[in-house]
Design an enzyme around this catalytic site. Structure first.
Site, PDB file in Angstrom:
ATOM      1  CG  HIS A 153      -1.760   0.853  -4.339  1.00 56.44           C
ATOM      2  ND1 HIS A 153      -2.615  -0.027  -4.968  1.00 56.44           N
ATOM      3  CD2 HIS A 153      -0.625   0.147  -4.089  1.00 56.44           C
ATOM      4  CE1 HIS A 153      -2.011  -1.204  -5.095  1.00 56.44           C
ATOM      5  NE2 HIS A 153      -0.805  -1.129  -4.557  1.00 56.44           N
ATOM      6  CG  HIS A 176      -2.408  -4.909  -1.727  1.00 55.88           C
ATOM      7  ND1 HIS A 176      -1.184  -5.196  -1.164  1.00 55.88           N
ATOM      8  CD2 HIS A 176      -2.135  -4.101  -2.785  1.00 55.88           C
ATOM      9  CE1 HIS A 176      -0.226  -4.591  -1.837  1.00 55.88           C
ATOM     10  NE2 HIS A 176      -0.769  -3.901  -2.822  1.00 55.88           N
ATOM     11  CB  THR A 199       6.017   4.189  -2.081  1.00 57.19           C
ATOM     12  OG1 THR A 199       5.506   3.097  -2.824  1.00 57.19           O
ATOM     13  CG2 THR A 199       5.387   5.453  -2.614  1.00 57.19           C
ATOM     14  CB  SER A 200       9.065   0.850  -5.411  1.00 56.24           C
ATOM     15  OG  SER A 200       8.074  -0.035  -4.919  1.00 56.24           O
ATOM     16  CD  GLU A 201       2.819  -0.637  -5.605  1.00 60.73           C
ATOM     17  OE1 GLU A 201       2.166  -1.230  -6.469  1.00 60.73           O
ATOM     18  OE2 GLU A 201       2.564  -0.702  -4.399  1.00 60.73           O
ATOM     19  CB  THR A 239       9.955   1.931  -0.192  1.00 58.92           C
ATOM     20  OG1 THR A 239       9.793   0.585  -0.651  1.00 58.92           O
ATOM     21  CG2 THR A 239      11.404   2.152   0.231  1.00 58.92           C
ATOM     22  N   GLY A 258       0.815  -1.201   0.000  1.00 63.78           N
ATOM     23  CA  GLY A 258       0.000   0.000   0.000  1.00 63.78           C
ATOM     24  C   GLY A 258       0.850   1.253   0.000  1.00 63.78           C
ATOM     25  CG  ASN A 259       1.983   2.692  -2.659  1.00 66.70           C
ATOM     26  OD1 ASN A 259       1.227   2.940  -3.582  1.00 66.70           O
ATOM     27  ND2 ASN A 259       2.637   1.536  -2.549  1.00 66.70           N
TER      28      ASN A 259
HETATM   29 ZN   LIG Z   1       0.471  -2.697  -4.290  1.00 68.33          ZN
END
Ligand SMILES: [Zn+2]
Length: 346
Positions: free
Chosen positions: A171, A173, A150-152, A121, A105-106
């Site tokens: 974001h 899950h 974060t990598s996302e 991250t 998540g981010n």
């Molecule tokens: Zn994700």
């Protein structure tokens, strides 16, 4: 020589409408001048233009080209601290509701023309501290913050670049929604008002998380959708209001997906809204500035939907057969077995 400020100097400044708080840092106040200032503060009578109030957003939006010192000052301002605390708060709510797992998540908040505050991250979203947060530019380059962003983040940035109204993105899950994402299915519509009004859902195909390709596929949908199921991964939402609103979309979507699955198991076709009832909800949605691909459609086109519908009998028939989702062969087989059992019992 240092500036000595007397009470008369201060009275003069007040008379001229000047800001008595803008005295030079090295100014020496006489005791009566200090008392005078204290009294002014006490009765809230400070006048004149305010010194920059760092608990408010900057009067002119910042951008990534500003001097590094200015960005650092902004990053450590009370205003930014408030937003960092919001990120921690939303992270905690995501974790408590089991919408995130591990360091998944981010979350991101746009804070200028092309600058974004985001989560770091490799940290559980349930236990973040304001000091963990990062400031990045629109290309994902880190501008401020000790922890690595974060990598996302690229996906969040691509959403913000494509959808100028997006001021915050979330974001995570959540399991029921992610179940639909794994199956590649948009949940069926016309069952719960909150879902119809606040969420506009679509599915983006799978790509490796954190890659520009993934962000691109999501960004392609944010013109008409604010909640994107990411196939085989999770969900990302954006809001034109604030980060809590982006988070609300997660709660609304997850509760809806759970409800749809319960409904599908009750053995009774769900009752659904009529096209006129749906049209009313879409009017509210449009007035709230929330996008939806169905805005402007005629009532008869609203339920034109050939996605999986778990026994949903829509008031307007979908293009495909109404019992899509029920296997008629399987039903026949169950009936045959039931008949046999009943025959033996006789
Ligand atoms: Zn994700």
């Amino acid at each position: 020589m240092k500036n000595v400020i007397s009470v008369r100097d201060l009275e003069d400044m007040v008379r001229k409408g000047q800001d008595v708080r803008s005295l030079p840092a090295d100014a020496i106040l006489t005791p009566s001048a200090r008392d005078f200032l204290h009294d002014l503060e006490g009765n809230g009578a400070m006048t004149g233009p305010a010194v920059t109030d760092t608990s408010q957003p900057p009067a002119k939006a910042l951008n990534s080209k500003r001097p590094r010192a200015e960005l650092e000052k902004f990053f450590s301002s009370p205003y930014c601290l408030g937003l960092k605390e919001q990120l921690c708060d939303i992270g905690r709510r995501l974790w408590q509701r089991a919408y995130v797992d591990g360091n998944g998540g981010n979350i991101a908040i746009r804070v200028g023309d092309d600058i974004v505050l985001c989560t770091p991250t490799l940290v559980s979203k349930g236990f973040m501290k304001p000091d963990d947060m990062c400031l990045v530019d629109f290309e994902g380059n880190q501008l401020c913050g000790v922890k690595k962003r974060t990598s996302e983040i690229l996906m969040h940035l691509q959403i913000m670049k494509r959808q100028p109204k997006a001021v915050a993105t979330c974001h995570c899950h959540p399991p029921y929604s992610t179940g639909f994402a794994v199956a590649g299915l948009v949940p069926p519509t016309c069952m719960i008002p909150e879902y119809e009004v606040f969420a506009s859902v679509a599915v983006a195909p799978y790509r490796t998380p954190g890659t520009p390709e993934m962000g691109q596929l999501v960004a392609d949908l944010v013109d008409k959708h604010n909640t994107i199921l990411m196939a085989n991964h999770g969900v990302v939402s954006w809001s034109h209001n604030n980060i809590e609103d982006a988070y609300f979309k997660m709660e609304i979507l997850e509760a809806y997906c759970r409800t749809v699955l319960v409904t599908a198991q009750l053995g009774k076709p769900p009752q659904t809204m009529t096209p006129a009832q749906l049209q009313d909800l879409l009017k509210i949605k449009e007035s709230l500035g929330i996008p939806d691909p169905r805005h402007g459609l005629k009532e008869c086109e609203l339920c034109d939907n050939d996605e999986w519908r778990p026994g949903v009998m829509c008031a307007v028939p979908a293009k495909t057969s109404l019992d899509a989702g029920f296997d008629s062969e399987a039903e026949k087989a169950v009936q045959a077995i039931t008949d046999q059992i009943l025959a033996r019992l006789k």
